[in-house]
Motif scaffolding. Structure first.
Motif, PDB file in Angstrom:
ATOM      1  N   GLN A 132       3.389 -50.378 -26.795  1.00 46.42           N
ATOM      2  CA  GLN A 132       2.132 -49.266 -26.680  1.00 46.42           C
ATOM      3  C   GLN A 132       0.765 -49.950 -25.697  1.00 46.42           C
ATOM      4  O   GLN A 132       0.707 -49.363 -24.879  1.00 46.42           O
ATOM      5  CB  GLN A 132       2.087 -48.944 -28.163  1.00 46.42           C
ATOM      6  N   PHE A 133       1.203 -51.361 -26.476  1.00 51.74           N
ATOM      7  CA  PHE A 133       0.568 -52.068 -25.267  1.00 51.74           C
ATOM      8  C   PHE A 133       0.553 -52.857 -23.490  1.00 51.74           C
ATOM      9  O   PHE A 133      -0.182 -52.528 -23.422  1.00 51.74           O
ATOM     10  CB  PHE A 133       0.376 -53.260 -25.687  1.00 51.74           C
ATOM     11  N   ALA A 134       1.369 -52.978 -23.569  1.00 50.98           N
ATOM     12  CA  ALA A 134       2.181 -53.475 -22.138  1.00 50.98           C
ATOM     13  C   ALA A 134       1.748 -51.770 -21.524  1.00 50.98           C
ATOM     14  O   ALA A 134       1.266 -52.034 -20.438  1.00 50.98           O
ATOM     15  CB  ALA A 134       3.392 -53.303 -22.266  1.00 50.98           C
ATOM     16  N   THR A 135       2.497 -50.460 -22.243  1.00 51.91           N
ATOM     17  CA  THR A 135       2.076 -49.529 -21.632  1.00 51.91           C
ATOM     18  C   THR A 135       0.736 -48.806 -20.897  1.00 51.91           C
ATOM     19  O   THR A 135       0.361 -49.018 -20.153  1.00 51.91           O
ATOM     20  CB  THR A 135       2.859 -48.465 -22.368  1.00 51.91           C
ATOM     21  N   TRP A 136      -0.035 -49.330 -21.952  1.00 43.56           N
ATOM     22  CA  TRP A 136      -1.543 -49.098 -22.368  1.00 43.56           C
ATOM     23  C   TRP A 136      -2.381 -49.970 -21.062  1.00 43.56           C
ATOM     24  O   TRP A 136      -2.870 -49.723 -20.065  1.00 43.56           O
ATOM     25  CB  TRP A 136      -1.621 -49.663 -23.686  1.00 43.56           C
ATOM     26  N   THR A 137      -1.207 -50.902 -20.811  1.00 41.56           N
ATOM     27  CA  THR A 137      -2.795 -51.961 -19.906  1.00 41.56           C
ATOM     28  C   THR A 137      -2.463 -51.895 -19.057  1.00 41.56           C
ATOM     29  O   THR A 137      -2.399 -52.004 -17.863  1.00 41.56           O
ATOM     30  CB  THR A 137      -1.705 -53.615 -20.307  1.00 41.56           C
ATOM     31  N   ALA A 138      -0.445 -50.783 -18.602  1.00 39.04           N
ATOM     32  CA  ALA A 138      -0.163 -50.882 -16.833  1.00 39.04           C
ATOM     33  C   ALA A 138      -0.827 -49.815 -16.837  1.00 39.04           C
ATOM     34  O   ALA A 138      -0.828 -49.615 -15.000  1.00 39.04           O
ATOM     35  CB  ALA A 138       1.273 -50.756 -17.321  1.00 39.04           C
ATOM     36  N   LEU A 139      -0.813 -48.881 -17.504  1.00 42.17           N
ATOM     37  CA  LEU A 139      -1.438 -47.622 -16.873  1.00 42.17           C
ATOM     38  C   LEU A 139      -3.061 -48.587 -16.419  1.00 42.17           C
ATOM     39  O   LEU A 139      -3.639 -47.421 -15.610  1.00 42.17           O
ATOM     40  CB  LEU A 139      -1.856 -46.507 -17.962  1.00 42.17           C
ATOM     41  N   HIS A 140      -3.456 -48.847 -17.543  1.00 42.46           N
ATOM     42  CA  HIS A 140      -5.014 -49.132 -16.674  1.00 42.46           C
ATOM     43  C   HIS A 140      -5.519 -50.391 -15.717  1.00 42.46           C
ATOM     44  O   HIS A 140      -6.121 -50.042 -14.494  1.00 42.46           O
ATOM     45  CB  HIS A 140      -5.989 -50.118 -18.104  1.00 42.46           C
ATOM     46  N   ALA A 142      -3.164 -49.569 -13.204  1.00 41.30           N
ATOM     47  CA  ALA A 142      -3.411 -48.366 -12.182  1.00 41.30           C
ATOM     48  C   ALA A 142      -4.474 -47.322 -12.589  1.00 41.30           C
ATOM     49  O   ALA A 142      -4.763 -46.342 -11.276  1.00 41.30           O
ATOM     50  CB  ALA A 142      -1.982 -47.218 -12.410  1.00 41.30           C
ATOM     51  N   GLY A 143      -5.897 -47.756 -12.781  1.00 38.25           N
ATOM     52  CA  GLY A 143      -6.877 -46.873 -12.579  1.00 38.25           C
ATOM     53  C   GLY A 143      -6.761 -45.653 -13.812  1.00 38.25           C
ATOM     54  O   GLY A 143      -7.522 -45.049 -13.351  1.00 38.25           O
ATOM     55  N   VAL A 144      -5.751 -45.821 -14.449  1.00 33.48           N
ATOM     56  CA  VAL A 144      -6.079 -44.697 -15.145  1.00 33.48           C
ATOM     57  C   VAL A 144      -5.775 -45.358 -16.866  1.00 33.48           C
ATOM     58  O   VAL A 144      -6.115 -45.750 -16.836  1.00 33.48           O
ATOM     59  CB  VAL A 144      -4.315 -44.370 -15.664  1.00 33.48           C
ATOM     60  N   GLY A 145      -6.906 -44.696 -17.527  1.00 28.38           N
ATOM     61  CA  GLY A 145      -7.648 -44.483 -18.864  1.00 28.38           C
ATOM     62  C   GLY A 145      -7.116 -44.489 -19.794  1.00 28.38           C
ATOM     63  O   GLY A 145      -6.459 -43.057 -19.519  1.00 28.38           O
ATOM     64  N   ALA A 146      -6.785 -44.733 -20.685  1.00 25.03           N
ATOM     65  CA  ALA A 146      -6.565 -44.084 -21.881  1.00 25.03           C
ATOM     66  C   ALA A 146      -6.801 -44.759 -23.120  1.00 25.03           C
ATOM     67  O   ALA A 146      -7.312 -45.177 -23.933  1.00 25.03           O
ATOM     68  CB  ALA A 146      -4.753 -44.729 -22.130  1.00 25.03           C
ATOM     69  N   SER A 147      -6.293 -44.168 -24.504  1.00 25.18           N
ATOM     70  CA  SER A 147      -6.276 -44.157 -26.311  1.00 25.18           C
ATOM     71  C   SER A 147      -5.428 -44.461 -26.666  1.00 25.18           C
ATOM     72  O   SER A 147      -4.508 -43.116 -25.890  1.00 25.18           O
ATOM     73  CB  SER A 147      -8.128 -43.350 -26.505  1.00 25.18           C
ATOM     74  N   LEU A 148      -5.599 -44.976 -27.616  1.00 24.93           N
ATOM     75  CA  LEU A 148      -4.281 -45.143 -28.803  1.00 24.93           C
ATOM     76  C   LEU A 148      -4.163 -43.919 -30.129  1.00 24.93           C
ATOM     77  O   LEU A 148      -5.525 -44.212 -29.951  1.00 24.93           O
ATOM     78  CB  LEU A 148      -4.180 -46.068 -29.157  1.00 24.93           C
ATOM     79  N   GLN A 149      -3.424 -42.747 -29.549  1.00 25.16           N
ATOM     80  CA  GLN A 149      -3.520 -42.179 -31.375  1.00 25.16           C
ATOM     81  C   GLN A 149      -2.606 -42.175 -32.540  1.00 25.16           C
ATOM     82  O   GLN A 149      -1.617 -42.065 -31.624  1.00 25.16           O
ATOM     83  CB  GLN A 149      -3.755 -40.204 -30.989  1.00 25.16           C
ATOM     84  N   HIS A 150      -2.859 -41.554 -33.708  1.00 26.05           N
ATOM     85  CA  HIS A 150      -1.654 -41.779 -34.167  1.00 26.05           C
ATOM     86  C   HIS A 150      -1.749 -40.001 -35.156  1.00 26.05           C
ATOM     87  O   HIS A 150      -2.778 -40.096 -36.617  1.00 26.05           O
ATOM     88  CB  HIS A 150      -2.347 -42.602 -35.350  1.00 26.05           C
ATOM     89  N   TYR A 151      -1.216 -39.282 -34.985  1.00 25.65           N
ATOM     90  CA  TYR A 151      -1.338 -37.917 -35.535  1.00 25.65           C
ATOM     91  C   TYR A 151       0.055 -37.657 -36.132  1.00 25.65           C
ATOM     92  O   TYR A 151       0.472 -36.682 -36.280  1.00 25.65           O
ATOM     93  CB  TYR A 151      -1.818 -36.906 -34.373  1.00 25.65           C
ATOM     94  N   ASN A 152       0.796 -39.004 -36.352  1.00 28.65           N
ATOM     95  CA  ASN A 152       2.323 -38.918 -36.651  1.00 28.65           C
ATOM     96  C   ASN A 152       1.617 -38.549 -38.095  1.00 28.65           C
ATOM     97  O   ASN A 152       0.975 -39.975 -38.531  1.00 28.65           O
ATOM     98  CB  ASN A 152       3.414 -39.965 -36.309  1.00 28.65           C
ATOM     99  N   PRO A 153       2.103 -37.826 -39.740  1.00 24.34           N
ATOM    100  CA  PRO A 153       3.804 -37.617 -39.569  1.00 24.34           C
ATOM    101  C   PRO A 153       3.491 -35.949 -39.271  1.00 24.34           C
ATOM    102  O   PRO A 153       4.184 -35.195 -39.245  1.00 24.34           O
ATOM    103  CB  PRO A 153       3.767 -37.743 -40.074  1.00 24.34           C
ATOM    104  N   ILE A 154       2.027 -35.641 -39.540  1.00 28.87           N
ATOM    105  CA  ILE A 154       2.129 -34.174 -38.897  1.00 28.87           C
ATOM    106  C   ILE A 154       2.111 -32.968 -38.194  1.00 28.87           C
ATOM    107  O   ILE A 154       2.711 -31.931 -38.321  1.00 28.87           O
ATOM    108  CB  ILE A 154       0.279 -33.579 -39.465  1.00 28.87           C
TER     109      ILE A 154
END
Ligand code: FMN
Length: 201
Positions: A132-140, A142-154
Protein backbone atom coordinates in the motif's frame (compact mmCIF):
# COMPACT_ATOMS: atom_id res chain seq x y z
CA UNK A 1 18.67 15.45 5.05
CA UNK A 2 18.47 15.25 1.28
CA UNK A 3 18.07 11.83 -0.30
CA UNK A 4 16.10 10.82 -3.39
CA UNK A 5 14.04 8.16 -1.63
CA UNK A 6 13.37 10.30 1.45
CA UNK A 7 12.28 13.15 -0.82
CA UNK A 8 9.71 10.85 -2.44
CA UNK A 9 8.30 9.47 0.79
CA UNK A 10 8.16 12.93 2.34
CA UNK A 11 6.09 14.18 -0.60
CA UNK A 12 3.55 11.34 -0.25
CA UNK A 13 0.63 12.73 1.70
CA UNK A 14 -3.03 12.04 2.34
CA UNK A 15 -4.91 14.01 -0.30
CA UNK A 16 -8.66 14.22 0.27
CA UNK A 17 -9.40 16.84 -2.41
CA UNK A 18 -9.07 14.72 -5.55
CA UNK A 19 -10.45 15.18 -9.05
CA UNK A 20 -10.51 13.81 -12.57
CA UNK A 21 -7.72 15.96 -14.09
CA UNK A 22 -5.13 13.20 -14.22
CA UNK A 23 -2.79 13.40 -17.22
CA UNK A 24 -1.80 9.72 -17.15
CA UNK A 25 -3.76 7.00 -18.92
CA UNK A 26 -5.30 4.09 -17.01
CA UNK A 27 -2.75 1.85 -18.79
CA UNK A 28 0.17 3.90 -17.40
CA UNK A 29 -1.33 3.99 -13.90
CA UNK A 30 -2.06 0.26 -14.01
CA UNK A 31 1.57 -0.41 -14.89
CA UNK A 32 2.76 1.89 -12.10
CA UNK A 33 0.46 0.30 -9.49
CA UNK A 34 1.23 -3.27 -10.55
CA UNK A 35 4.99 -2.64 -10.46
CA UNK A 36 4.80 -0.95 -7.06
CA UNK A 37 3.04 -4.03 -5.68
CA UNK A 38 5.35 -6.47 -7.50
CA UNK A 39 8.48 -4.77 -6.14
CA UNK A 40 7.17 -4.84 -2.56
CA UNK A 41 8.71 -7.57 -0.40
CA UNK A 42 6.68 -10.34 1.25
CA UNK A 43 7.54 -13.01 3.81
CA UNK A 44 9.32 -15.96 2.17
CA UNK A 45 8.72 -14.09 -1.11
CA UNK A 46 5.19 -15.51 -0.86
CA UNK A 47 3.71 -12.63 -2.93
CA UNK A 48 0.45 -12.87 -1.02
CA UNK A 49 -0.73 -9.37 -1.97
CA UNK A 50 -3.49 -9.07 -4.55
CA UNK A 51 -5.12 -5.99 -6.04
CA UNK A 52 -8.19 -5.04 -8.01
CA UNK A 53 -7.66 -1.75 -9.82
CA UNK A 54 -10.81 0.18 -10.65
CA UNK A 55 -11.03 3.17 -12.98
CA UNK A 56 -13.77 5.64 -13.81
CA UNK A 57 -17.28 4.06 -13.80
CA UNK A 58 -16.03 0.92 -11.97
CA UNK A 59 -14.35 3.11 -9.30
CA UNK A 60 -17.57 5.12 -8.94
CA UNK A 61 -19.52 1.87 -8.61
CA UNK A 62 -17.30 0.88 -5.67
CA UNK A 63 -17.95 4.15 -3.84
CA UNK A 64 -21.69 3.78 -4.45
CA UNK A 65 -21.52 0.34 -2.83
CA UNK A 66 -19.84 1.91 0.20
CA UNK A 67 -22.35 4.74 0.25
CA UNK A 68 -25.27 2.26 0.26
CA UNK A 69 -23.66 0.05 2.91
CA UNK A 70 -23.06 3.02 5.20
CA UNK A 71 -26.72 4.11 5.12
CA UNK A 72 -27.47 1.42 7.72
CA UNK A 73 -25.01 3.06 10.15
CA UNK A 74 -26.21 6.68 9.92
CA UNK A 75 -27.39 8.14 13.24
CA UNK A 76 -29.60 10.81 11.67
CA UNK A 77 -30.23 12.68 8.42
CA UNK A 78 -27.38 15.10 9.07
CA UNK A 79 -24.76 12.39 9.59
CA UNK A 80 -26.14 10.48 6.59
CA UNK A 81 -25.72 13.56 4.37
CA UNK A 82 -22.17 14.09 5.68
CA UNK A 83 -21.22 10.48 4.94
CA UNK A 84 -22.77 10.67 1.48
CA UNK A 85 -20.77 13.83 0.70
CA UNK A 86 -17.58 12.09 1.87
CA UNK A 87 -18.21 9.11 -0.41
CA UNK A 88 -18.91 11.49 -3.29
CA UNK A 89 -15.56 13.18 -2.61
CA UNK A 90 -13.84 9.81 -3.07
CA UNK A 91 -15.87 9.06 -6.21
CA UNK A 92 -14.66 12.45 -7.55
CA UNK A 93 -11.25 10.83 -8.16
CA UNK A 94 -10.37 8.61 -11.12
CA UNK A 95 -9.58 5.29 -9.50
CA UNK A 96 -9.34 3.03 -6.49
CA UNK A 97 -6.93 0.21 -5.72
CA UNK A 98 -8.50 -2.52 -3.61
CA UNK A 99 -5.79 -4.34 -1.67
CA UNK A 100 -6.27 -7.97 -0.67
CA UNK A 101 -4.18 -10.69 0.96
CA UNK A 102 -4.67 -14.20 -0.41
CA UNK A 103 -5.52 -16.41 2.59
CA UNK A 104 -4.75 -19.49 0.51
CA UNK A 105 -1.11 -18.39 0.40
CA UNK A 106 -1.13 -17.76 4.16
CA UNK A 107 -2.63 -21.22 4.85
CA UNK A 108 -0.10 -22.83 2.48
CA UNK A 109 2.80 -21.22 4.33
CA UNK A 110 1.36 -22.32 7.67
CA UNK A 111 1.14 -25.90 6.43
CA UNK A 112 4.68 -25.82 5.01
CA UNK A 113 6.32 -24.10 7.99
CA UNK A 114 4.29 -25.07 11.10
CA UNK A 115 6.78 -23.57 13.54
CA UNK A 116 6.03 -20.10 12.09
CA UNK A 117 2.29 -20.75 11.68
CA UNK A 118 1.06 -17.97 13.92
CA UNK A 119 3.31 -15.42 12.25
CA UNK A 120 2.09 -15.80 8.67
CA UNK A 121 -1.20 -13.89 9.11
CA UNK A 122 0.76 -11.07 10.76
CA UNK A 123 3.38 -11.05 8.03
CA UNK A 124 0.62 -10.94 5.40
CA UNK A 125 -0.62 -7.75 7.09
CA UNK A 126 2.91 -6.35 6.94
CA UNK A 127 3.14 -7.29 3.26
CA UNK A 128 -0.08 -5.53 2.30
CA UNK A 129 0.97 -2.44 4.28
CA UNK A 130 4.29 -2.30 2.42
CA UNK A 131 2.48 -2.73 -0.93
CA UNK A 132 0.00 0.00 0.00
CA UNK A 133 2.77 2.40 0.96
CA UNK A 134 4.76 1.67 -2.21
CA UNK A 135 1.67 2.22 -4.38
CA UNK A 136 0.68 5.39 -2.54
CA UNK A 137 4.21 6.81 -2.92
CA UNK A 138 4.46 5.74 -6.58
CA UNK A 139 1.16 7.47 -7.42
CA UNK A 140 2.28 10.63 -5.63
CA UNK A 141 5.61 10.55 -7.49
CA UNK A 142 3.53 10.65 -10.70
CA UNK A 143 1.61 13.70 -9.47
CA UNK A 144 -1.48 11.70 -8.47
CA UNK A 145 -2.98 12.31 -5.01
CA UNK A 146 -4.44 9.51 -2.88
CA UNK A 147 -5.86 8.61 0.50
CA UNK A 148 -6.01 5.26 2.25
CA UNK A 149 -9.46 4.07 3.30
CA UNK A 150 -10.88 1.05 5.16
CA UNK A 151 -14.47 0.21 4.31
CA UNK A 152 -13.90 -3.53 4.62
CA UNK A 153 -15.65 -5.68 5.66
CA UNK A 154 -18.97 -3.92 5.02
CA UNK A 155 -18.54 -4.03 1.23
CA UNK A 156 -16.64 -7.31 0.93
CA UNK A 157 -19.58 -9.41 -0.32
CA UNK A 158 -20.44 -6.91 -3.06
CA UNK A 159 -16.80 -6.53 -4.10
CA UNK A 160 -16.34 -10.29 -4.41
CA UNK A 161 -19.53 -10.67 -6.45
CA UNK A 162 -19.11 -7.63 -8.70
CA UNK A 163 -15.47 -8.12 -9.73
CA UNK A 164 -15.29 -11.91 -9.52
CA UNK A 165 -12.78 -11.83 -6.68
CA UNK A 166 -11.68 -15.26 -5.39
CA UNK A 167 -13.15 -16.12 -1.97
CA UNK A 168 -9.66 -16.51 -0.49
CA UNK A 169 -8.71 -12.88 -1.23
CA UNK A 170 -9.32 -10.87 1.95
CA UNK A 171 -9.95 -7.16 1.44
CA UNK A 172 -7.61 -5.09 3.61
CA UNK A 173 -7.66 -1.48 2.35
CA UNK A 174 -8.71 0.87 -0.42
CA UNK A 175 -6.40 3.50 -1.92
CA UNK A 176 -8.49 6.10 -3.74
CA UNK A 177 -6.68 8.41 -6.15
CA UNK A 178 -7.14 11.33 -8.51
CA UNK A 179 -5.72 14.70 -9.48
CA UNK A 180 -4.52 16.85 -6.59
CA UNK A 181 -7.15 19.53 -6.08
CA UNK A 182 -6.22 20.75 -2.59
CA UNK A 183 -3.45 20.92 -0.04
CA UNK A 184 -2.82 18.15 2.48
CA UNK A 185 -3.53 18.93 6.14
CA UNK A 186 -0.66 20.31 8.22
CA UNK A 187 1.23 17.45 9.80
CA UNK A 188 3.27 17.45 13.00
CA UNK A 189 6.09 15.16 14.06
CA UNK A 190 6.76 13.95 17.57
CA UNK A 191 10.18 14.49 19.12
CA UNK A 192 12.88 12.21 17.74
CA UNK A 193 14.23 11.78 21.28
CA UNK A 194 10.95 10.13 22.36
CA UNK A 195 10.91 7.90 19.31
CA UNK A 196 14.38 6.66 18.56
CA UNK A 197 17.27 5.18 20.50
CA UNK A 198 20.67 4.90 18.86
CA UNK A 199 23.61 3.04 20.36
CA UNK A 200 27.22 2.62 19.35
CA UNK A 201 27.19 5.33 16.66
C1 FMN B 1 -2.45 1.92 8.53
C2 FMN B 1 -3.10 3.23 8.17
C3 FMN B 1 -4.49 3.33 8.19
C4 FMN B 1 -5.12 4.50 7.77
N1 FMN B 1 -6.48 4.55 7.68
C5 FMN B 1 -7.07 5.65 7.19
C6 FMN B 1 -8.48 5.66 6.97
O1 FMN B 1 -9.18 4.65 7.17
N2 FMN B 1 -9.04 6.81 6.51
C7 FMN B 1 -8.29 7.92 6.25
O2 FMN B 1 -8.86 8.92 5.81
N3 FMN B 1 -6.95 7.93 6.42
C8 FMN B 1 -6.34 6.82 6.88
N4 FMN B 1 -4.97 6.80 7.04
C9 FMN B 1 -4.19 8.01 6.74
C10 FMN B 1 -3.53 8.65 7.99
O3 FMN B 1 -4.50 9.33 8.76
C11 FMN B 1 -2.45 9.57 7.49
O4 FMN B 1 -1.52 8.82 6.75
C12 FMN B 1 -1.72 10.29 8.64
O5 FMN B 1 -2.58 11.19 9.30
C13 FMN B 1 -0.49 11.06 8.17
O6 FMN B 1 -0.83 11.95 7.14
P1 FMN B 1 -0.15 11.86 5.69
O7 FMN B 1 -0.67 10.60 5.03
O8 FMN B 1 -0.60 13.08 4.96
O9 FMN B 1 1.33 11.79 5.87
C14 FMN B 1 -4.34 5.63 7.41
C15 FMN B 1 -2.94 5.51 7.41
C16 FMN B 1 -2.34 4.34 7.78
C17 FMN B 1 -0.84 4.23 7.70
Amino acid sequence: MSNQFLNLIEKRRTIYAIGKNVEHSPAYLTDLIQNAIKQSPSSFNSQSSRAVILFHAEHEKFWNFVKDALKAYAKDAESAAKTEAKMDSFAAGVGTVLFFEDQDVVAGLQASFPSYAENFPIWAEHSTAIAQFATWTALHSAGVGASLQHYNPIVDAQVHAEWDVPATWKLRAQLVFGSIEGEPKAKGYMDDAARFKVFGA
